[in-house]
Structures are given as structure tokens and as C-alpha cells.
Motif scaffolding. Structure first.
Motif, mmCIF file in Angstrom:
data_model
loop_
_atom_site.group_PDB
_atom_site.id
_atom_site.type_symbol
_atom_site.label_atom_id
_atom_site.label_comp_id
_atom_site.label_asym_id
_atom_site.label_seq_id
_atom_site.Cartn_x
_atom_site.Cartn_y
_atom_site.Cartn_z
ATOM 1 N N MET A 1 0.823 -1.190 0.000
ATOM 2 C CA MET A 1 0.000 0.000 0.000
ATOM 3 C C MET A 1 0.866 1.252 0.000
ATOM 4 O O MET A 1 0.472 2.250 -0.581
ATOM 5 C CB MET A 1 -0.946 -0.018 1.190
ATOM 6 N N ALA A 2 2.016 1.171 0.623
ATOM 7 C CA ALA A 2 2.908 2.329 0.641
ATOM 8 C C ALA A 2 3.337 2.704 -0.776
ATOM 9 O O ALA A 2 3.443 3.892 -1.105
ATOM 10 C CB ALA A 2 4.129 2.045 1.507
ATOM 11 N N LEU A 3 3.555 1.701 -1.612
ATOM 12 C CA LEU A 3 3.940 1.988 -3.002
ATOM 13 C C LEU A 3 2.807 2.663 -3.765
ATOM 14 O O LEU A 3 3.055 3.526 -4.609
ATOM 15 C CB LEU A 3 4.365 0.704 -3.708
ATOM 16 N N HIS A 4 1.570 2.284 -3.480
ATOM 17 C CA HIS A 4 0.428 2.923 -4.138
ATOM 18 C C HIS A 4 0.322 4.393 -3.716
ATOM 19 O O HIS A 4 0.063 5.263 -4.539
ATOM 20 C CB HIS A 4 -0.864 2.190 -3.795
ATOM 21 N N HIS A 5 0.530 4.645 -2.419
ATOM 22 C CA HIS A 5 0.496 6.034 -1.941
ATOM 23 C C HIS A 5 1.632 6.839 -2.584
ATOM 24 O O HIS A 5 1.443 7.992 -2.969
ATOM 25 C CB HIS A 5 0.600 6.089 -0.414
ATOM 26 N N GLN A 6 2.798 6.224 -2.710
ATOM 27 C CA GLN A 6 3.914 6.899 -3.358
ATOM 28 C C GLN A 6 3.585 7.178 -4.828
ATOM 29 O O GLN A 6 3.892 8.255 -5.350
ATOM 30 C CB GLN A 6 5.175 6.050 -3.267
ATOM 31 N N ALA A 7 2.954 6.237 -5.488
ATOM 32 C CA ALA A 7 2.570 6.430 -6.891
ATOM 33 C C ALA A 7 1.599 7.598 -7.024
ATOM 34 O O ALA A 7 1.702 8.394 -7.964
ATOM 35 C CB ALA A 7 1.949 5.156 -7.448
ATOM 36 N N LEU A 8 0.660 7.726 -6.089
ATOM 37 C CA LEU A 8 -0.272 8.863 -6.136
ATOM 38 C C LEU A 8 0.459 10.191 -5.958
ATOM 39 O O LEU A 8 0.153 11.175 -6.628
ATOM 40 C CB LEU A 8 -1.349 8.715 -5.063
ATOM 41 N N ARG A 9 1.446 10.216 -5.052
ATOM 42 C CA ARG A 9 2.217 11.451 -4.858
ATOM 43 C C ARG A 9 2.981 11.812 -6.132
ATOM 44 O O ARG A 9 2.993 12.958 -6.550
ATOM 45 C CB ARG A 9 3.171 11.305 -3.682
ATOM 46 N N ARG A 10 3.599 10.831 -6.762
ATOM 47 C CA ARG A 10 4.347 11.082 -7.998
ATOM 48 C C ARG A 10 3.417 11.431 -9.150
ATOM 49 O O ARG A 10 3.772 12.190 -10.037
ATOM 50 C CB ARG A 10 5.187 9.874 -8.375
ATOM 51 N N HIS A 11 2.237 10.854 -9.126
ATOM 52 C CA HIS A 11 1.254 11.113 -10.182
ATOM 53 C C HIS A 11 0.847 12.581 -10.217
ATOM 54 O O HIS A 11 0.513 13.109 -11.262
ATOM 55 C CB HIS A 11 0.029 10.226 -9.970
ATOM 56 N N ARG A 12 0.900 13.240 -9.096
ATOM 57 C CA ARG A 12 0.491 14.654 -9.038
ATOM 58 C C ARG A 12 1.512 15.583 -9.689
ATOM 59 O O ARG A 12 1.218 16.749 -9.921
ATOM 60 C CB ARG A 12 0.263 15.050 -7.581
ATOM 61 N N LEU A 13 2.714 15.076 -10.006
ATOM 62 C CA LEU A 13 3.750 15.917 -10.595
ATOM 63 C C LEU A 13 3.441 16.350 -12.026
ATOM 64 O O LEU A 13 3.591 17.521 -12.351
ATOM 65 C CB LEU A 13 5.113 15.214 -10.524
ATOM 66 N N PRO A 14 3.018 15.444 -12.941
ATOM 67 C CA PRO A 14 2.712 15.905 -14.297
ATOM 68 C C PRO A 14 1.412 16.698 -14.325
ATOM 69 O O PRO A 14 0.565 16.560 -13.448
ATOM 70 C CB PRO A 14 2.583 14.629 -15.120
ATOM 71 N N SER A 15 1.263 17.484 -15.344
ATOM 72 C CA SER A 15 0.066 18.294 -15.480
ATOM 73 C C SER A 15 -1.047 17.495 -16.146
ATOM 74 O O SER A 15 -0.824 16.857 -17.173
ATOM 75 C CB SER A 15 0.368 19.524 -16.336
ATOM 76 N N PRO A 16 -2.262 17.535 -15.604
ATOM 77 C CA PRO A 16 -3.370 16.842 -16.259
ATOM 78 C C PRO A 16 -3.704 17.442 -17.621
ATOM 79 O O PRO A 16 -4.348 16.811 -18.437
ATOM 80 C CB PRO A 16 -4.534 17.001 -15.286
ATOM 81 N N LEU A 17 -3.248 18.663 -17.864
ATOM 82 C CA LEU A 17 -3.525 19.303 -19.149
ATOM 83 C C LEU A 17 -2.609 18.800 -20.254
ATOM 84 O O LEU A 17 -2.985 18.794 -21.423
ATOM 85 C CB LEU A 17 -3.388 20.830 -19.020
ATOM 86 N N THR A 18 -1.403 18.370 -19.909
ATOM 87 C CA THR A 18 -0.446 17.945 -20.924
ATOM 88 C C THR A 18 -0.255 16.435 -20.977
ATOM 89 O O THR A 18 0.379 15.933 -21.898
ATOM 90 C CB THR A 18 0.922 18.608 -20.694
#
Length: 76
Positions: A1-18
Motif C-alpha cells: 500500500m505504501a507503493l500505491h500512496h507513493q505512486a499517487l504522490r508522484r502522479h500529481r507531478l505531471p500536469s493533467p492538461l499535458t
């Protein structure tokens, strides 16, 4: 589960627009996290993740488009 939480944190880095797959990637991560939470008995957290999947903007657009074209579930 820690890896999933880490993936969510990293996922927020790119822009949803691009990033064209941004919404789908978030849905995938949250779905996997929700299933992991269920497997460990953390049902409330799992429900929160599954609700977050439903709240993803791209998912909402896809569901509305499906309903408009008659391909969506009538039980939605």
C-alpha cells in the motif's frame, strides 16, 4: 500500500492538461490501492479510494458520454 500512496504522490507531478492518460492513470492507482485496502481489512479507506475513482474528472466525462450515447449502465 505504501507503493500505491507513493505512486499517487508522484502522479500529481505531471500536469493533467499535458498528460493525456492522467485521469486513467489516477483511476488505476486508486483502484489498486482500494483493492489493497480491502485485502487488509481497511474498508473505510478502500471506500474513500473507490469514491475518489468516481470523482476523477475524466471518468465523469466518460460516464456522461456513455449515457448520452446509450452505452452506459442504466443502474448508474
Amino acid at each position: 500500500m505504501a507503493l500505491h500512496h507513493q505512486a499517487l504522490r508522484r502522479h500529481r507531478l505531471p500536469s493533467p492538461l499535458t498528460e493525456p492518460g492522467y485521469d486513467w492513470l489516477e483511476m488505476d492507482i486508486r483502484s489498486r490501492l482500494g483493492r489493497a485496502c480491502v485485502a487488509t481489512g481497511r474498508v473505510d479507506e478502500a471506500l474513500g479510494q473507490f469514491q475518489a475513482v468516481l470523482d476523477v474528472p475524466g471518468f465523469a466525462r466518460t460516464r456522461r458520454a456513455g449515457r448520452a450515447s446509450g452505452t452506459g449502465n442504466s443502474g448508474d
